[in-house]
Design an enzyme around this catalytic site. Sequence first.
Site, PDB file in Angstrom:
ATOM      1  N   LYS A 194      11.433  41.125  -1.472  1.00 33.49           N
ATOM      2  CA  LYS A 194      10.522  41.842  -0.386  1.00 33.49           C
ATOM      3  C   LYS A 194       9.206  40.911  -0.993  1.00 33.49           C
ATOM      4  CE  LYS A 194       9.347  45.121   2.118  1.00 33.49           C
ATOM      5  NZ  LYS A 194       9.526  46.612   3.223  1.00 33.49           N
ATOM      6  N   GLU A 200      11.034  41.412 -12.747  1.00 29.23           N
ATOM      7  CA  GLU A 200      12.398  41.765 -13.366  1.00 29.23           C
ATOM      8  C   GLU A 200      12.845  39.934 -12.846  1.00 29.23           C
ATOM      9  OE1 GLU A 200      11.093  45.088 -11.932  1.00 29.23           O
ATOM     10  OE2 GLU A 200      12.215  46.338 -13.075  1.00 29.23           O
ATOM     11  N   GLY A 252      13.442  48.006   1.385  1.00 26.86           N
ATOM     12  CA  GLY A 252      14.342  46.708   0.022  1.00 26.86           C
ATOM     13  C   GLY A 252      15.875  47.786   0.208  1.00 26.86           C
ATOM     14  N   ARG A 253      16.228  48.860   0.007  1.00 27.31           N
ATOM     15  CA  ARG A 253      17.192  49.636   0.091  1.00 27.31           C
ATOM     16  C   ARG A 253      17.974  49.676   0.992  1.00 27.31           C
ATOM     17  NH1 ARG A 253      13.021  53.052  -0.567  1.00 27.31           N
ATOM     18  NH2 ARG A 253      12.277  54.201   0.256  1.00 27.31           N
ATOM     19  N   GLU A 338      15.761  57.079  -3.989  1.00 29.61           N
ATOM     20  CA  GLU A 338      14.564  56.281  -3.840  1.00 29.61           C
ATOM     21  C   GLU A 338      14.412  56.785  -2.354  1.00 29.61           C
ATOM     22  OE1 GLU A 338      14.128  52.799  -5.547  1.00 29.61           O
ATOM     23  OE2 GLU A 338      13.648  51.836  -3.663  1.00 29.61           O
ATOM     24  N   HIS A 369      40.246  59.966 -14.468  1.00 34.12           N
ATOM     25  CA  HIS A 369      40.175  60.290 -16.066  1.00 34.12           C
ATOM     26  C   HIS A 369      38.995  60.239 -16.972  1.00 34.12           C
ATOM     27  CE1 HIS A 369      44.523  59.507 -15.544  1.00 34.12           C
ATOM     28  NE2 HIS A 369      44.176  58.611 -14.809  1.00 34.12           N
ATOM     29  N   LYS A 498       6.099  51.714 -12.830  1.00 33.26           N
ATOM     30  CA  LYS A 498       5.466  49.868 -13.318  1.00 33.26           C
ATOM     31  C   LYS A 498       4.280  49.315 -14.449  1.00 33.26           C
ATOM     32  CE  LYS A 498       7.876  48.986  -9.310  1.00 33.26           C
ATOM     33  NZ  LYS A 498       8.144  48.261  -7.552  1.00 33.26           N
TER      34      LYS A 498
HETATM   35  O1  F6P Z   1      12.108  50.058  -6.682  1.00 28.56           O
HETATM   36  C1  F6P Z   1      11.829  49.950  -6.205  1.00 28.56           C
HETATM   37  C2  F6P Z   1      11.817  48.707  -5.694  1.00 28.56           C
HETATM   38  O2  F6P Z   1      10.455  48.889  -4.997  1.00 28.56           O
HETATM   39  C3  F6P Z   1      12.480  48.703  -4.456  1.00 28.56           C
HETATM   40  O3  F6P Z   1      12.205  49.914  -3.853  1.00 28.56           O
HETATM   41  C4  F6P Z   1      13.073  47.847  -3.657  1.00 28.56           C
HETATM   42  O4  F6P Z   1      14.987  47.455  -3.068  1.00 28.56           O
HETATM   43  C5  F6P Z   1      12.671  46.767  -5.804  1.00 28.56           C
HETATM   44  O5  F6P Z   1      11.799  47.010  -5.365  1.00 28.56           O
HETATM   45  C6  F6P Z   1      12.776  45.215  -4.682  1.00 28.56           C
HETATM   46  O6  F6P Z   1      11.819  45.028  -5.078  1.00 28.56           O
HETATM   47  P1  F6P Z   1      11.621  43.707  -4.236  1.00 28.56           P
HETATM   48  O7  F6P Z   1      12.481  43.156  -3.371  1.00 28.56           O
HETATM   49  O8  F6P Z   1      10.108  43.310  -3.554  1.00 28.56           O
HETATM   50  O9  F6P Z   1      11.480  42.523  -5.235  1.00 28.56           O
END
Ligand code: F6P
Length: 533
Positions: A194, A200, A252-253, A338, A369, A498
């Site tokens: 987003k 990452e 995002g979620r 979240e 199990h 972060k």
């Molecule tokens: O974990 C924090 C967060 O901001 C989530 O809400 C989001 O889904 C994820 O990081 C990834 O963010 P982005 O889509 O901006 O890379």
Amino acid sequence: MGSLKSQWDALTARHEQTKDRSILSLFDDATRASDFSAQTGDMLLDYSKTNIDRETRAALIGLLDAADLGSKRAAMFSGAPINDTEGRAVLHTALRNLDGGPIFVDGFDIMPGVLATLDRMRIYANHIRENGVTDVVNIGIGGSDLGPAMAVDALAPYHDGPRCHFVSNVDGAHIADTLRGLDAKTTLVIVASKTFTTIETMTNARTAKAWMQDHGGDPSTQFAALSTAEDKTRDFGIPAERVFGFEDWVGGRYSVWGPIGLSLMIAIGPKGFDAFLRGGQAMDRHFQTADWSENLPALLALVGVWHAQVCGHASRAVLPYDQRLARLPDYLQQLEMESNGKSVQMDGTPVTVSSGPIVWGAAGTNGQHAFYQLIHQGTRIVPCEFMIAAEGHEPELTHHHDLLVANCLAQAEALMRGRSIDEARDKMADAGLSGTELERQARHRVFAGSRPSTTLAYPKLDPFTLGQIIALYEHRVFVEGAVLGINSYDQWGVELGKELATALQPIIEGTVDTSDKDGSTAELVDFLQKHRS
Ligand code: F6P
């Protein structure tokens, strides 16, 4: 209508009055099962195996009225800025508003743009499906990974496109293991972020770009981006025609319904994806129109509130008896924790009850199990949410499905029924024991029972049903958040880690020393640096 405080007080009193009652005894009422279940279309939610009775249900529904849920629901669907720490609307529902009825944000109808992007996705997905792409690698994390990864697994019987892979972890093992064996010339890389800043994702995206260049592929044509930050996608080298944008009113979620779902659309085709959207839309309509006492998201939320905030059970287990939903617990962990894992209300004052519960789980029967021992006999009560389809996708293996159904129903029954000490003694006597040994062994075989569960039953896990399930849980989160008075749509709790990771990176690389760090962190840095070869 009572105040929120008086409703919470009434519920606490109700819990005190009923907590020692056996759930099984509630079935003396022959109408219990039908009265404490609700249906939308072909989907059934049975919450009769809980300690909620008519009086408790009325008090729970009173909570919704006291929280003015009807107005809050209308505000969300109409595009009001209900995410008020970020000043944003919450409109993932617009992404599945297939009829295109207008929805206004800041006086501007967003639906033409939503439908135009959906059309571009369909054209691009078909292009990828028809032009020799063998593999799609979605690089994203959190909401830019969990939704499509879960849905692609869930709908495996509907795949007729390229293979889809998902890379999320910054651990180099994840991308290395995923790219190994792929053909860079026939692979599409989708960078899903987003913000297009998540460390990452951007680290993995750069690694994938280098891999493609080194292995004969062409990143200038084989990369696509899913993001709200089109300037950043351009800087990364992805041209606008392969960027699928969305707006900041999609959290995002909650984003699997739009561009972030592109990998799913490529896997199952635009028609399958439309069916997924229609399932979500059907749940939206149900949520908007059904009475609270028949409203699946509201009821699931109220059961959750009863167990977490009133009874004080700290966690809940999601137990899909559906192997292809094995990633659903991971997905729901982000969606629920979240969203509702927060300590302050909208106005900044502390929440007056506990925040959302810990969500965990695994696919049945595997969990049986592993951790069911604790669920049945541990000292903590874990409310369970079972899920089961009437039929699977393997017509030649119906005996497997029969066993699966039997196990699902048996676990819910066992949790409720339990086994008394007298029943355990009889069992031990039948096994030939007597005296103190009979008594000792019997005690190990007692199940307290009265352990609550819900069961969600549906005909078959097809795209429409998956859409219903995801939207059901999204609205459940909304209702729980509204009752708790919190903002379910921000996530400030992920910021500090972060920031500190960014500050630690040069320390780990050895360009900055550890003098600013606490003793433990400094010692760990020292150990890890010393043990590098
Ligand atoms: O974990 C924090 C967060 O901001 C989530 O809400 C989001 O889904 C994820 O990081 C990834 O963010 P982005 O889509 O901006 O890379």
